[in-house]
Design a protein around this motif. Structure first.
Motif, mmCIF file in Angstrom:
data_model
loop_
_atom_site.group_PDB
_atom_site.id
_atom_site.type_symbol
_atom_site.label_atom_id
_atom_site.label_comp_id
_atom_site.label_asym_id
_atom_site.label_seq_id
_atom_site.Cartn_x
_atom_site.Cartn_y
_atom_site.Cartn_z
ATOM 1 N N ASP A 20 0.825 -1.213 0.000
ATOM 2 C CA ASP A 20 0.000 0.000 0.000
ATOM 3 C C ASP A 20 0.857 1.260 0.000
ATOM 4 O O ASP A 20 0.547 2.240 -0.694
ATOM 5 N N TYR A 21 1.924 1.236 0.773
ATOM 6 C CA TYR A 21 2.805 2.404 0.843
ATOM 7 C C TYR A 21 3.436 2.692 -0.513
ATOM 8 O O TYR A 21 3.453 3.834 -0.986
ATOM 9 N N ARG A 22 3.928 1.643 -1.168
ATOM 10 C CA ARG A 22 4.597 1.837 -2.460
ATOM 11 C C ARG A 22 3.596 2.198 -3.557
ATOM 12 O O ARG A 22 3.876 3.033 -4.417
ATOM 13 N N ASN A 39 0.789 3.774 -3.258
ATOM 14 C CA ASN A 39 0.151 5.077 -3.059
ATOM 15 C C ASN A 39 1.143 6.160 -2.648
ATOM 16 O O ASN A 39 0.753 7.178 -2.081
ATOM 17 N N ALA A 40 2.412 5.925 -2.949
ATOM 18 C CA ALA A 40 3.451 6.878 -2.536
ATOM 19 C C ALA A 40 3.237 8.266 -3.116
ATOM 20 O O ALA A 40 3.563 9.278 -2.474
ATOM 21 N N ILE A 41 2.694 8.350 -4.326
ATOM 22 C CA ILE A 41 2.496 9.662 -4.964
ATOM 23 C C ILE A 41 1.010 9.985 -5.117
ATOM 24 O O ILE A 41 0.636 10.871 -5.881
ATOM 25 N N ASN A 42 0.158 9.245 -4.415
ATOM 26 C CA ASN A 42 -1.290 9.475 -4.485
ATOM 27 C C ASN A 42 -1.673 10.527 -3.452
ATOM 28 O O ASN A 42 -1.539 10.307 -2.246
ATOM 29 N N SER A 43 -2.156 11.663 -3.916
ATOM 30 C CA SER A 43 -2.500 12.764 -3.011
ATOM 31 C C SER A 43 -3.936 12.680 -2.496
ATOM 32 O O SER A 43 -4.321 13.460 -1.623
#
Length: 273
Positions: free
Chosen positions: A166-168, A170-174
């Motif tokens: 999930d972290y990877r 959504n790393a650039i999901n604002s």
């Protein structure tokens, strides 16, 4: 206590079903065509529902405490499930988890994080195989406690891998609302499995384990409203069934009165001599 176990399990399942509907409405009405979150009452209603569900589950635990009902800290007593009906249920849940892992393996080959999803899938399959063995251990005379500790650790590892994914992903999901429910579900599942594992590691916390199982089970059902790979949906559904099953068993094994704890013998030198 079987009637009470059924009642509370229905509450957990019902809360999960209503949560699916509420989250689905949020996904449909609170986001625009570009996938951005618009101002909406659902951004308040969903957290309010989660808080209300937590308070209801807490009320159940307060009721047990008021009636002087406690859960034994020995895993053999806390998870005793000797009914003939429980055996096929344990294996059915395990097979659903294995099927979810297989689906993830077959459908995520082209994903950007395919290698991480493979680890997640293989771990899920291991959890599906070991869950029935873990739940059948309380009915056996002799058990390898170290092996049971490994079995109880595997679900924690599964959701630790999922949290990294999930972290990877959504790393650039604002748009926080697009993934925050899944992250909350993954964290809640990790904590719940951690509390369950405490019984096998010799550091049980019965009240926290029961609350965590109820809350995480509800969240796993609620999260089914979001879009993801079908295999991940199946894993979440199997996890919800695991929590409902374990919580049912723990409620059935509640004992009237305070559970007596064995005090360690004091070694003043004579035992050593």
């Amino acid at each position: 206590m079987r009637k009470k176990a059924l009642e509370i399990s229905c509450y957990v399942g019902g809360a999960g079903a209503f949560g699916v509907f509420l989250r689905w409405l949020q996904d449909m009405l609170a986001f625009n065509d570009d996938g951005l979150a618009d101002p909406s009452a659902f951004h308040v209603l969903v957290p309010a529902f989660l808080l209300a569900a937590a308070l209801v589950f807490r009320h159940f635990l307060k009721g047990f405490e008021k009636n002087n009902q406690t859960l034994p800290e020995d895993y053999r007593l806390a998870f005793r499930n000797e009914s003939r009906l429980f055996k096929p249920i344990r294996w059915a849940i395990g097979l659903i988890m294995v099927a979810g892992g297989l689906l993830v393996l077959m459908t995520t080959e082209l994903d950007k994080f395919a290698s991480l999803l493979r680890v997640l899938a293989l771990t899920a399959m291991a959890v599906g195989i070991t869950f029935p063995l873990l739940m059948s251990a309380p009915g056996q005379e002799k058990n390898n406690v170290n092996l049971l500790c490994v079995f109880s650790f595997l679900p924690i590892l599964l959701y630790a891998v999922w949290l990294i994914y999930d972290y990877r992903a959504n790393a650039i999901n604002s748009v926080i609302w697009s993934y925050v429910i899944e992250v909350l579900t993954v964290i809640a599942a990790m904590i719940a499995f951690f509390r369950i594992a405490g019984f096998f590691f010799g550091v049980p916390q019965p009240k926290k384990a029961m609350f965590s199982a109820m809350f995480a089970g509800m969240l796993c059902l609620l999260s089914l409203a979001d879009e993801r790979y079908m295999g991940l949906h199946v894993i979440l559904f199997a996890t919800a069934l695991m929590f409902i099953f374990m919580n049912w068993v723990m409620i059935e094994n509640l004992q009237q009165g305070e559970v007596k704890k064995e005090k360690p013998k004091k070694d003043d030198g004579f035992d050593h001599l």
